[in-house]
Design a protein around this motif. Structure first.
Motif, short mmCIF file in Angstrom:
data_model
loop_
_atom_site.label_atom_id
_atom_site.label_comp_id
_atom_site.label_asym_id
_atom_site.label_seq_id
_atom_site.Cartn_x
_atom_site.Cartn_y
_atom_site.Cartn_z
N LEU A 430 0.82 -1.20 0.00
CA LEU A 430 0.00 0.00 0.00
C LEU A 430 0.86 1.26 0.00
CD1 LEU A 430 -2.85 -0.96 2.50
CD2 LEU A 430 -2.92 -0.93 0.00
N LEU A 431 2.03 1.19 0.65
CA LEU A 431 2.92 2.33 0.68
C LEU A 431 4.34 1.84 0.45
CD1 LEU A 431 3.32 5.36 1.15
CD2 LEU A 431 3.59 4.88 3.59
N THR A 464 4.01 2.90 -6.59
CA THR A 464 2.65 2.92 -6.05
C THR A 464 2.02 4.29 -6.30
OG1 THR A 464 3.32 1.39 -4.32
CG2 THR A 464 1.25 2.54 -4.00
N TRP A 466 -1.09 6.76 -5.06
CA TRP A 466 -2.22 7.16 -4.23
C TRP A 466 -2.91 8.32 -4.94
CZ3 TRP A 466 -3.77 4.72 0.19
CH2 TRP A 466 -2.88 3.77 0.74
N GLN A 467 -4.18 8.17 -5.25
CA GLN A 467 -4.82 9.13 -6.14
C GLN A 467 -6.21 9.54 -5.63
OE1 GLN A 467 -4.67 6.88 -9.75
NE2 GLN A 467 -6.29 5.47 -9.15
N LEU A 483 -6.17 3.60 -5.42
CA LEU A 483 -4.79 3.13 -5.38
C LEU A 483 -4.45 2.51 -6.72
CD1 LEU A 483 -2.23 2.40 -3.64
CD2 LEU A 483 -3.38 0.22 -3.15
N SER A 504 -10.39 3.04 -8.35
CA SER A 504 -10.87 4.13 -7.49
C SER A 504 -12.36 3.95 -7.19
CB SER A 504 -10.68 5.49 -8.19
OG SER A 504 -9.32 5.76 -8.42
#
Length: 584
Positions: A430-431, A464, A466-467, A483, A504
């Motif tokens: 995820l990160l 990655t 993140w949006q 993501l 999304s």
């Protein structure tokens, strides 16, 4: 007269045999080399001698000052003469296989014999050990017989009494004390010979290896200090190296064993310890109900109810009820309920219900319920319930429930959070934070939303995304967050192609419905500078929605685009576009 002549001949033959043994042992030190250096670092000169003599040195780097400068002009000197000149006669040299061990021994001891007499089946020897220069008596010096595996320590007055079996053979005693050169004395029948020849080397075990002064570190561990007596620690400091091999030993506690206080100098094939044992090493099988302490190498199976501590390396299987600590290397399997520790390198399997820590490199598998640590360059599989740490280059697979860290990643990370200082591998989570990697803040627009923000982090191979975005329209609002993952393909200094896939959630006026937009972007990027670029390209969109009617004031995406998917109540698809800029 004939009796005296007979004794003299026996004595002469014994000395010749001992001289032959010494000559054989000194084969490396007797090699001739030429060295010409001026004001050169000692460490560099030692490496030069290694290359010329085709062998290696072993020494305590805290004692041998490798940064000191030496000057020597030696033509066809022996290696021993060169070392004596550079080290100013303050070291003695021990050989094993292809190594010369430098042992700090600036002082000289001597022995004065009080009694050496036969008493039936025994031979009684007593005497006093003194400092040759000052004449002071030396307490806590080790006096031992290699052949009979017996040893004693001198008392506070430097005196010792020793009884050995009378086997009708010459008896050789060696006196060792930390910082003193070894002295060997041979007793022949009723005649004793006082010797100050300190070049005679101690016989080594049939295993053919030795412990250098750096390598007998079990006594310095917290568990070693707790379970070993003062006498045993003094013996370890005095004798240092491995002395002998025996097929079997049994002990109740360290010092109460079939080898007595000499147990720390014997390698055993089988070692059985009721509470715990202390040996030089094991070349077969060892079991301790509570613990095992070994100064040297261990193989092939070691089992302890609570803990094992090994000063050398383990080659085989090591099972510790709670804890295993190896100061050398491990090649095999290491299992413990709480913790496995390896000071050097690990090649095999580490399995623990708590965590595993290898300060060197790892080749194989680390499996810890909490996590794993690899200290140096590693190519392994790390499986940790919470996290994994690779402190240098890591080329394997890290899998964790929470986080992974690698200083330089060339392999794969899989966790919620993945961190690396530098990376040429893949981080999936995820990160993903690559300190010197791919960091972009993207501002863009597309056919569905007026403004979109995205943070991209990772490396060019895999980053990655993140949006989030919105549609700015009072009567047709729309919000999204999600993501994604992307990869950049360089086409030169200024051009690149970015392929990105993401998902999304679309908010169309209600949270009770599922509106999921999946996008694939193909962006053509022009890099204006290192921290600024522009991009544009087509996108392929697939929307899953179970919202059947629009909400006042919000957009209804199914009505915004012409779908190429027909006759489906939930799915719609269309070709779109995107345009934007990358910062940083």
């Amino acid at each position: 007269m004939l009796y005296k002549l007979h004794r003299y001949l026996n004595y002469t033959i014994c000395l010749l045999l001992l001289s032959a043994l010494t000559a054989h042992a000194d084969s490396i030190l007797s090699k001739n080399i030429s060295v010409h250096v001026t004001e050169m670092r000692l460490g560099t000169v030692l490496k030069t001698i290694e290359q010329k003599g085709n062998f290696y040195f072993s020494y305590n780097s805290n004692i041998v000052k490798t940064d000191s400068l030496v000057t020597i002009n030696a033509d066809n000197w022996t290696i021993k003469e060169v070392l004596d000149h550079m080290l100013r006669y303050r070291f003695e040299y021990r050989e094993t296989k292809n190594f010369i061990i430098l042992r700090y021994a600036p002082l000289q001891l001597t022995i004065v014999t009080d009694k050496a007499a036969t008493d039936g089946d025994n031979y009684n020897i007593s005497g006093t050990v003194t400092d040759e220069r000052t004449g002071n008596n030396l307490p806590n010096a080790s006096v031992y017989s290699h052949e009979q595996l017996q040893s004693v320590l001198t008392d506070k007055e430097g005196h010792f009494d020793m009884t050995v079996r009378n086997e009708g053979q010459p008896i050789t005693l060696t006196i060792s004390k930390e910082f003193y050169k070894d002295t060997t004395v041979t007793f022949l029948a009723d005649v004793n010979v006082r010797s100050t020849d300190t070049t005679l080397k101690k016989k080594r075990s049939l295993l053919g290896y030795i412990l250098s002064d750096d390598y007998s570190g079990v006594e310095n561990t917290s568990l070693g200090r707790l379970f070993l007596s003062t006498k045993q620690q003094i013996q370890a400091a005095n004798l240092g190296g491995l002395i002998a091999q025996a097929p079997f030993q049994a002990s109740a506690i360290p010092g109460v064993s079939t080898h007595g206080n000499f147990s720390g100098q014997v390698v055993n094939v089988v070692s059985l310890n009721a509470v715990g044992g202390y040996n030089a090493g094991v070349d077969g099988f060892e079991m301790g109900i509570i613990f095992n302490l070994d100064k040297g190498d261990v193989g092939a199976v070691q089992i302890a109810g609570i803990f094992n501590v090994v000063g050398g390396s383990v080659n085989g299987i090591q099972l510790g009820g709670l804890y295993n600590n190896v100061l050398g290397n491990v090649r095999g399997i290491q299992l413990a309920l709480l913790h496995n520790s390896v000071k050097q390198n690990m090649n095999g399997l580490q399995l623990s219900a708590l965590y595993n820590h290898t300060r060197g490199s790892v080749r194989g598998i680390q499996l810890g319920a909490i996590g794993n640590i690899a200290g140096k360059n590693s190519d392994a599989l790390q499986l940790g319930g919470i996290g994994n740490i690779a402190q240098q280059k890591f080329g394997g697979l890290q899998v964790a429930g929470l986080f992974n860290y690698a200083k330089h990643l060339t392999g794969v990370q899989l966790a919620l959070v993945n961190i690396a200082d530098t990376s040429s591998g893949f981080s999936i989570g995820l990160l993903n934070i690559i300190n010197s990697g791919y960091h972009k803040l993207t501002i863009s627009t597309n056919e569905t939303q007026n403004i979109n923000l995205a943070f991209k982090n990772g490396n060019s191979k895999l980053y990655t995304i993140w949006q989030g975005g919105m549609r700015v329209n009072g009567n047709s609002k729309l919000y999204s967050f999600g993501l994604g993952f992307g990869r950049e393909f360089g086409l030169g200094q200024h051009l690149a192609i970015n392929t990105e896939i993401g998902s999304s959630y679309l908010y169309q006026g209600t949270w009770s419905k599922n509106n999921q937009l999946n996008k694939f972007n193909l962006d053509f990027t022009y890099k204006v500078s290192r921290k600024f670029s522009v991009f544009a390209g087509p996108s392929l969109n697939f929307l899953y929605s179970d919202q059947r009617t629009p909400v006042d004031g919000y957009a209804y995406v199914r009505n915004l685009h012409h779908s190429f998917i027909r006759d489906n109540r939930n799915w719609s698809g269309w070709v779109g576009w995107s345009f934007g800029v990358n910062l940083f």
